[in-house]
Scaffold this motif. Structure first.
Motif, PDB file in Angstrom:
ATOM      1  N   GLY A 167       0.819  -1.208   0.000  1.00  0.00           N
ATOM      2  CA  GLY A 167       0.000   0.000   0.000  1.00  0.00           C
ATOM      3  C   GLY A 167       0.852   1.257   0.000  1.00  0.00           C
ATOM      4  O   GLY A 167       0.583   2.209  -0.737  1.00  0.00           O
ATOM      5  N   VAL A 168       1.917   1.242   0.802  1.00  0.00           N
ATOM      6  CA  VAL A 168       2.831   2.389   0.834  1.00  0.00           C
ATOM      7  C   VAL A 168       3.532   2.538  -0.511  1.00  0.00           C
ATOM      8  O   VAL A 168       3.651   3.646  -1.047  1.00  0.00           O
ATOM      9  CB  VAL A 168       3.852   2.238   1.985  1.00  0.00           C
ATOM     10  N   ALA A 169       3.991   1.419  -1.074  1.00  0.00           N
ATOM     11  CA  ALA A 169       4.670   1.467  -2.374  1.00  0.00           C
ATOM     12  C   ALA A 169       3.734   1.984  -3.460  1.00  0.00           C
ATOM     13  O   ALA A 169       4.131   2.797  -4.307  1.00  0.00           O
ATOM     14  CB  ALA A 169       5.182   0.079  -2.745  1.00  0.00           C
ATOM     15  N   LYS A 170       2.502   1.552  -3.430  1.00  0.00           N
ATOM     16  CA  LYS A 170       1.522   1.992  -4.422  1.00  0.00           C
ATOM     17  C   LYS A 170       1.202   3.474  -4.241  1.00  0.00           C
ATOM     18  O   LYS A 170       1.034   4.207  -5.212  1.00  0.00           O
ATOM     19  CB  LYS A 170       0.256   1.143  -4.285  1.00  0.00           C
ATOM     20  N   LEU A 171       1.158   3.920  -2.994  1.00  0.00           N
ATOM     21  CA  LEU A 171       0.903   5.327  -2.705  1.00  0.00           C
ATOM     22  C   LEU A 171       2.045   6.207  -3.200  1.00  0.00           C
ATOM     23  O   LEU A 171       1.830   7.244  -3.831  1.00  0.00           O
ATOM     24  CB  LEU A 171       0.707   5.523  -1.199  1.00  0.00           C
ATOM     25  N   CYS A 218       2.186   6.458  -7.067  1.00  0.00           N
ATOM     26  CA  CYS A 218       0.898   6.805  -7.690  1.00  0.00           C
ATOM     27  C   CYS A 218       0.317   5.611  -8.448  1.00  0.00           C
ATOM     28  O   CYS A 218      -0.088   5.720  -9.608  1.00  0.00           O
ATOM     29  CB  CYS A 218       1.036   8.019  -8.596  1.00  0.00           C
ATOM     30  N   GLY A 219       0.309   4.487  -7.755  1.00  0.00           N
ATOM     31  CA  GLY A 219      -0.250   3.272  -8.357  1.00  0.00           C
ATOM     32  C   GLY A 219       0.611   2.727  -9.471  1.00  0.00           C
ATOM     33  O   GLY A 219       0.104   2.151 -10.421  1.00  0.00           O
ATOM     34  N   GLY A 220       1.943   2.862  -9.318  1.00  0.00           N
ATOM     35  CA  GLY A 220       2.837   2.390 -10.382  1.00  0.00           C
ATOM     36  C   GLY A 220       2.571   3.122 -11.669  1.00  0.00           C
ATOM     37  O   GLY A 220       2.528   2.510 -12.730  1.00  0.00           O
ATOM     38  N   LEU A 221       2.381   4.452 -11.542  1.00  0.00           N
ATOM     39  CA  LEU A 221       2.042   5.322 -12.677  1.00  0.00           C
ATOM     40  C   LEU A 221       0.749   4.870 -13.368  1.00  0.00           C
ATOM     41  O   LEU A 221       0.572   5.026 -14.572  1.00  0.00           O
ATOM     42  CB  LEU A 221       3.199   5.392 -13.676  1.00  0.00           C
TER      43      LEU A 221
END
Length: 111
Positions: A74-78, A81-84
């Motif tokens: 969730g932190v990585a996705k945040l 920006c959702g993996g662009l």
């Protein structure tokens, strides 16, 4: 446990699990000790449809991953920006299965 009680549990909670897992869950619930029943019924299972709606509306912020318990993702996705946007679109197709798998993991912790 009582088979009627197990069948009622599966009928009311089948949407939280993969259809292929239901026979395994039934078998494990029938073999489970009666003292675990209260914990099994109180397990906090996430609704895959609700998580999908959250993913569509706010998946780019990683909220869907936070809700299913994947805090790191969730932190990585945040932060990305959702993996662009690519990761967000992929999750629209995968998040329901991920939610069902997390629900199975929660249930197995009680069994």
């Amino acid at each position: 446990m009582d088979s009627q009680k197990v069948d009622m549990y599966l009928m009311s909670n089948s949407k939280f699990f993969q259809p292929s897992q239901l026979a395994y869950i039934r078998e494990r619930l029938l073999a489970a000790d009666e003292s675990k029943w209260m914990y099994i019924q109180s397990a906090d299972l996430k609704d895959p449809t609700t998580i999908l709606i959250v993913s569509i509306l706010a998946g780019g912020l990683g909220i869907d991953r936070f809700l299913v318990g994947d805090t790191g993702l969730g932190v990585a996705k945040l932060l990305t920006c959702g993996g662009l946007g690519i990761w967000t679109i992929i999750d629209w197709f995968l998040i329901m299965d991920i939610t069902r798998q997390k629900n199975m993991e929660k249930l197995q912790a009680y069994l």
